[in-house]
Motif scaffolding. Structure first.
Motif, PDB file in Angstrom:
ATOM      1  N   ILE A  51      42.112 -32.096 -46.721  1.00  0.00           N
ATOM      2  CA  ILE A  51      40.775 -32.670 -46.640  1.00  0.00           C
ATOM      3  C   ILE A  51      40.457 -33.380 -47.960  1.00  0.00           C
ATOM      4  CG2 ILE A  51      38.319 -32.176 -46.321  1.00  0.00           C
ATOM      5  CD1 ILE A  51      40.067 -31.835 -43.778  1.00  0.00           C
ATOM      6  N   THR A 126      45.370 -27.375 -41.928  1.00  0.00           N
ATOM      7  CA  THR A 126      44.267 -28.085 -42.566  1.00  0.00           C
ATOM      8  C   THR A 126      43.932 -27.342 -43.846  1.00  0.00           C
ATOM      9  OG1 THR A 126      43.424 -28.733 -40.391  1.00  0.00           O
ATOM     10  CG2 THR A 126      41.916 -28.959 -42.272  1.00  0.00           C
ATOM     11  N   TYR A 128      41.713 -27.055 -47.459  1.00  0.00           N
ATOM     12  CA  TYR A 128      40.564 -27.381 -48.302  1.00  0.00           C
ATOM     13  C   TYR A 128      40.866 -26.803 -49.677  1.00  0.00           C
ATOM     14  CZ  TYR A 128      38.104 -28.099 -43.871  1.00  0.00           C
ATOM     15  OH  TYR A 128      37.725 -28.539 -42.627  1.00  0.00           O
TER      16      TYR A 128
END
Length: 135
Positions: A51, A126, A128
């Motif tokens: 991200i 994903t 972060y």
């Protein structure tokens, strides 16, 4: 590959499910820079979305992305939580690294999707990653 890194996990000595163990070992491999192990845990068509950064598709792209991190020395990683359910999982924690002689600390959360239930590979990840304030 840094084998002397301090890796701590909330589940290190607790009973874990197979998926929790898989995620802990995958995080350990990231901390140690064990690219062959990481790639073995991933499906051929893996998608890794950072991200605010790059999205890599397929093992070859991930291997190239990992090669750009070779000059980074991981100093410490702490996994605070691992959650699994069905074909999904998440882990979060903190890590400290050294790049270009400077130490930095980060918080992370990784979300995983698997291509099956038993003996599955990661098909989507994903990530972060957030810089932490210096104390």
């Amino acid at each position: 590959m840094n084998q002397n890194i301090n890796i701590t996990s909330f589940t290190k000595n607790e009973i874990m499910t197979e998926k929790e163990k898989f995620i802990r070992e995958l995080n350990d491999a990231f901390a140690k820079g064990d690219v062959p192990y990481i790639l073995n845990c991933m499906a051929e068509d893996i998608v890794w979305e950072m991200i605010g950064g790059n999205t890599s598709r397929g093992k070859a792209e991930i291997e190239k992305e990992m090669a750009t991190m070779e000059d980074i020395e991981m100093l410490e990683m702490k996994v605070d939580k691992i959650i699994t359910h069905g074909k999904s999982a998440a882990s979060n924690g903190t890590f400290r690294l050294k790049k270009n002689g400077k130490e930095k600390a980060y918080g992370f959360c990784d979300l995983y999707e698997f291509n099956g239930f038993k003996n599955a590979k990661v098909k989507k990840m994903t990530s972060y990653v957030i810089p932490l304030k210096e104390e």
